[in-house]
Design an enzyme around this catalytic site. Structure first.
Site, short mmCIF file in Angstrom:
data_model
loop_
_atom_site.label_atom_id
_atom_site.label_comp_id
_atom_site.label_asym_id
_atom_site.label_seq_id
_atom_site.Cartn_x
_atom_site.Cartn_y
_atom_site.Cartn_z
N THR A 164 0.84 -1.19 0.00
CA THR A 164 0.00 0.00 0.00
C THR A 164 0.87 1.24 0.00
OG1 THR A 164 -1.81 -1.09 1.13
CG2 THR A 164 -1.60 1.27 1.51
N ARG A 186 -14.20 -7.22 -0.53
CA ARG A 186 -13.52 -7.02 0.76
C ARG A 186 -12.88 -5.62 0.79
NH1 ARG A 186 -7.96 -5.62 2.02
NH2 ARG A 186 -7.49 -6.35 4.10
N GLY A 208 -10.31 -3.14 2.99
CA GLY A 208 -9.29 -3.18 4.05
C GLY A 208 -9.31 -1.93 4.90
N ASP A 209 -8.23 -1.72 5.61
CA ASP A 209 -8.12 -0.57 6.50
C ASP A 209 -7.85 0.74 5.76
OD1 ASP A 209 -5.57 -1.78 5.81
OD2 ASP A 209 -4.69 -0.20 7.03
N THR A 217 0.21 0.88 6.51
CA THR A 217 0.19 -0.23 5.57
C THR A 217 0.29 -1.52 6.37
OG1 THR A 217 1.28 -1.29 3.67
CG2 THR A 217 2.71 -0.14 5.23
N GLY A 218 -0.07 -2.61 5.74
CA GLY A 218 0.03 -3.89 6.45
C GLY A 218 -1.26 -4.67 6.31
N GLY A 242 -4.66 -5.60 6.68
CA GLY A 242 -5.70 -4.64 7.04
C GLY A 242 -6.64 -5.04 8.16
N1 ASP Z 1 -3.57 -2.47 4.30
C1 ASP Z 1 -3.92 -3.00 3.01
C2 ASP Z 1 -5.19 -3.78 3.10
O1 ASP Z 1 -5.34 -4.58 4.00
C3 ASP Z 1 -2.86 -3.85 2.42
C4 ASP Z 1 -1.50 -3.28 2.42
O2 ASP Z 1 -1.16 -2.43 3.22
O3 ASP Z 1 -0.72 -3.69 1.57
O4 ASP Z 1 -6.02 -3.63 2.24
#
Ligand code: ASP
Length: 295
Positions: A162, A190, A192-193, A213-214, A216
């Site tokens: 992200t 779906r 995400g965060d 990022t991470g 989610g």
């Molecule tokens: N945070 C993002 C999600 O879960 C994914 C990512 O950070 O790569 O959609």
């Protein structure tokens, strides 16, 4: 982030930084700077945002983005869009031109089109590398009975790419934006965060501008961007708050990810609890970039 992708990531965040800095250097707003920075990374297929994003279970790109203005708390978000090259630009239009804060799917695409943003085909966002990655992931999942869409937090082979940006302008305003293709092999629909206010992105001049990022799902459960901004509002330095957020993520919900945090005094923090995260910063005095943030 595999070794052979390190250079591309550093180049990508440096390009984004340059685009954002150009806006700030001519006296532009933080909000415009982060929009430009994020758009550059959406266009760069190195990252999981815009073209080059991870594919969902059906082999399609579905994008989420949020942009937030710390001066006014105005925000614009899009979720599950499939026909926008730069979701951050649609999010910006929502922030500036709509009484609403959040649009999803076709409604978001229609809003963008009505506000002069051309739509693309979903195929235009797909790159061969990601088709291959999804095929391989699904084949492994089938043969090993690997848990689909719930990777273990220790599985650092699943990358999260992200993109996000935070900025402070001459008028003392801060802003944040986050844009993503989400997680590999996610179920269609779906979210995400990243595009949720307070989870993957937040900005308030009185606290901090934050982008995460991470994985989610854990980040959402902790409303992590707002959690971090609140720590800054309570008088903690962004650097400390960023590190604490990563500790909290790991300890409370076994989550992994990264975070950037900036307050209206120009103090900032960059932290991650993954082996690597591409980052870059620039201030009037110094600048830097890397894929590992040492404290
Ligand atoms: N945070 C993002 C999600 O879960 C994914 C990512 O950070 O790569 O959609």
């Amino acid at each position: 982030m595999p070794d052979d992708m390190v250079e591309a990531h550093i180049r990508g965040v440096r390009n984004a930084l340059a685009a954002g800095w150009r806006v700030l250097a001519r006296g532009g707003a933080a909000l415009d700077a982060i929009e430009e920075a994020v758009a550059v990374m959406e266009d760069d297929d190195t990252f999981d945002a815009g073209r080059g994003s991870f594919l969902n279970r059906d082999g399609r790109v579905q994008l989420d983005a949020l942009i937030m203005d710390g001066a006014t708390l105005r925000a614009g978000g899009v979720g599950c869009v499939e026909r926008l090259r730069n979701p951050v630009r649609a999010a910006r239009k929502i922030l500036s031109e709509s009484p609403h804060v959040y649009f999803v799917g076709e409604g978001a695409e229609n809003f963008a089109a009505q506000h002069g943003i051309p739509l693309c085909a979903n195929e235009d966002l797909i790159v061969a590398r990601e088709v291959q990655r999804l095929r391989q992931y699904q084949a492994e999942a089938n043969s090993h009975g690997k848990e689909l869409f719930a990777p273990s937090s220790d599985d650092v082979t699943i990358s999260h790419d992200t993109v996000g940006a935070v900025a402070l302008d001459r008028n003392g305003n801060i802003a944040a934006a986050t844009s993503t293709g989400g997680t590999l092999n996610k179920a269609p629909g779906r979210l995400g965060d990243s595009s949720l206010i307070g989870c993957g992105c937040y900005a308030d001049n009185d606290s901090a501008a934050v982008s995460t990022t991470g994985w989610g799902e854990p980040i959402m459960k902790l409303v992590l961007a707002k959690w971090t901004a609140d720590r800054v509002a309570a008088g903690n330095l962004p650097d400390w708050a960023a590190q604490e957020a990563m500790n909290y993520l790991k300890q409370r919900v076994s989550g992994h990810g990264g975070i950037i945090v900036l307050n209206a005094q120009g103090q900032f923090g960059i932290a991650h609890n993954t082996p690597r995260m591409a980052w870059a910063f620039k201030t009037a005095e110094k600048e830097g970039a890397g894929v590992k943030r040492e404290r």
